[in-house]
Design an enzyme around this catalytic site. Sequence first.
Site, PDB file in Angstrom:
ATOM      1  N   ASP A  17       0.863  -1.173   0.000  1.00 30.18           N
ATOM      2  CA  ASP A  17       0.000   0.000   0.000  1.00 30.18           C
ATOM      3  C   ASP A  17       0.907   1.232   0.000  1.00 30.18           C
ATOM      4  O   ASP A  17       2.114   1.139   0.211  1.00 30.18           O
ATOM      5  CB  ASP A  17      -0.947  -0.005   1.207  1.00 30.18           C
ATOM      6  N   TRP A  18       0.321   2.382  -0.229  1.00 30.09           N
ATOM      7  CA  TRP A  18       1.077   3.620  -0.458  1.00 30.09           C
ATOM      8  C   TRP A  18       1.555   4.210   0.875  1.00 30.09           C
ATOM      9  O   TRP A  18       0.769   4.781   1.620  1.00 30.09           O
ATOM     10  CB  TRP A  18       0.182   4.601  -1.208  1.00 30.09           C
TER      11      TRP A  18
END
Length: 749
Positions: free
Chosen positions: A277-278
């Site tokens: 995920d970012w």
Amino acid sequence: MLISRFALALAVGAAPVSVVAQSQDPSVVAGTSAAEARADALLARMTRDEKLQLIHGYFPPFAERTPGAPVADMIPSAGHIPGIPRLGIPNLRESDASLGVANQVEQRKGDVATALPSSLATAATFDPEIAYAGGAMIGSEARAKTFNILLAGGVNLTRDPWAGRNFEYLGEDPLLAGVMAGEHIRGVQSNQIVSTIKHFAFNAQETGRMIMDARLDEAALRESDLLAFQIAIERGNPGSVMCAYNKVNGDWACENDFLLNQVLKRDWGYDGWVMSDWGAVHSTEKAALAGLDQASGQELDRALYFDAPFREALEAGRIPQARLDDMVRRLLVGLIENGVLDAPVVEREQPIDYAANAEVAQRAAEAGIVLLKNEGGVLPLARSAKRIVLIGGHADVGVLSGGGSSQVRSVGGAPVEIPLTSGAAASFARMTWHASSPLNAIRAVAPDATVTYVDGKDPEAAAAAARAADIAVVFATQWTTEAQDVETLALPDDQDALIAAVAGANAKTVVVLETGGPVLMPWLEKTPAVVQAWYPGQRGGEAIARILFGGVNPSGRLPITFPASADQAPRPTVPGLAALQAVDAAAASNPGAPQGAELQPFPVDYPEGSDVGYRWYQREGHKPLFPFGHGLSYTSFAYSNLAVSSADGLSVSLDVTNTGDRAGAEVPQLYVASADHPKRLAGFTRLTLAPGETRRVVLTAEPRILADYDTSLPGWRIAPGDYRITVARDAADAGLSANATLSGSTIKP
Ligand code: BGC
């Protein structure tokens, strides 16, 4: 994609039975698939620099911070990985896409897309075909907009009614969520692009999502959230798995050897790639060795872990070359299997049939809207009603959308858009309405009525308008967003008082809820009809109008339990919220104080274990406001002639009859309970019946739903003995029931 290197053999009753997941590529079982062989050939031609280029992605809005970033090639979106033209590997352009091709805070000015209703609404259809159609639609628009990797497939179980991202997920049941997510992913990937599945695993709340530590024993994990992922991966074969922000049992999800190496890659035989995920990467060696294959949106991490530090670790031998090869090979396999190399996207925007795609969104909304209550036949609204007043919710101009990275700038624009001034979502979310006016839609279906709108800000004025009308429809809204949970299940902004005032003035008051998930309804006794419209997407106004007037017979079913009070849920308040708020308050008065993100990880325990949602309510003896599976119709149905077979897996058959005078869709649900377990949903179907029509329906139990996960095996174990079988309209309905005796069996992990 290799899913069933392991066959799922199981014996229920006497005979050993079949296979739940089938690989579509027979060569996979023998060892190396065609895609893997092709990936190996490409790998052999790659330089080390080229390999290193593929294991980390840029976050386009911040990419210019990284020296040498090919900013000119990027379009504003979530991610970009430069391709390798000499090897036929295109630029990888990533977009969020839970509900449509996202365009948060309109980073691409004027770029619109079709917005589906919330995923919870899609789950409420209990119709895998609708989930597929939605995914296929999004994928086609994404491709036309030059994206080839979609950050879609959110399947975290909705454990808490207050969780901010519930609208992006598919409810509380692992079978329902897994099936629907798998079909959605299959739909996206039918466009020869990749879909992720996310967020692996246990990203169950937004508060402190980047620091919380979800604690759950392995069996409970495998039987709940992980099972949803497992089923979805088997059905949908996503090219990539996105690991989550949070920790799971002490390790960050993106450097969690148990989740990535042991469960996903070893036990499930997953051969695509794991992207982070970012902002979810915390290390180089540890993450790489634990199974992370690609760092996404690297500028959001504290360091560019999979850039220079990775190269150093490789050169120093702390990460073996074979691991780098495996990372790149997995990426290539995910791309090859989905046609990204053979059918590259045209790097120029292609035309999109938005009118046709809007129909997909409308169909999903119409099938997913749930009629919660309908007393005295108030609904459908008589077309002869002369004076109808709509109250609140900006129903004159549009319908509400959920917020965060899934935000679609929908066709028609945003008639209402309210920026946030504080909170974790403020930088990337705005309260946004889609341009689908319930007022216009209702006027169109009731041309002879006088349909008016009042905004509801003044409850007395609203009550006066209701008194003067034949029918009052209150549109109540609850905005929820990624990055924040809701602090209370009560409708915000005194809407309870508004509804009570209107219901007091007009006995024919209908409440339409546009909410992220469950809300409390202190006014329920005073209102004859309640419609759960979720966030109904860019044709939501039309869908609501057709449901209210009977152009569509409601058929949606709750994919999440609606509690009668907050304290019925396993966690009545949001873990960590008070502490984070205290830190934020201190930071506001003292800029030198630590920010929320610098807090130490905090544990969250899950006393419900794998008894998520309706199973918890049964176990605790709670009577919810509306149970999982609940949903009314304008017709009625009867079930009869239940027969149970345990000869070849557990299956049941029964007759379903439409006993009313309108066509309608019904969702028979198969629940199985044992001495050790509350009822669990083991199968479901959706069928449309003409008035008076009877059809025989067969429901086959998913064997892992009947089983316990036994870590000593390791694998699934169906205990021998008696099981109580129920086919019912919802989780609390007695329905038809029978007993079955199973002889016991085991299934691989
Ligand atoms: C979200 C993901 C999303 C990513 C890229 C993250 O904050 O959790 O779901 O795909 O951002 O926008």
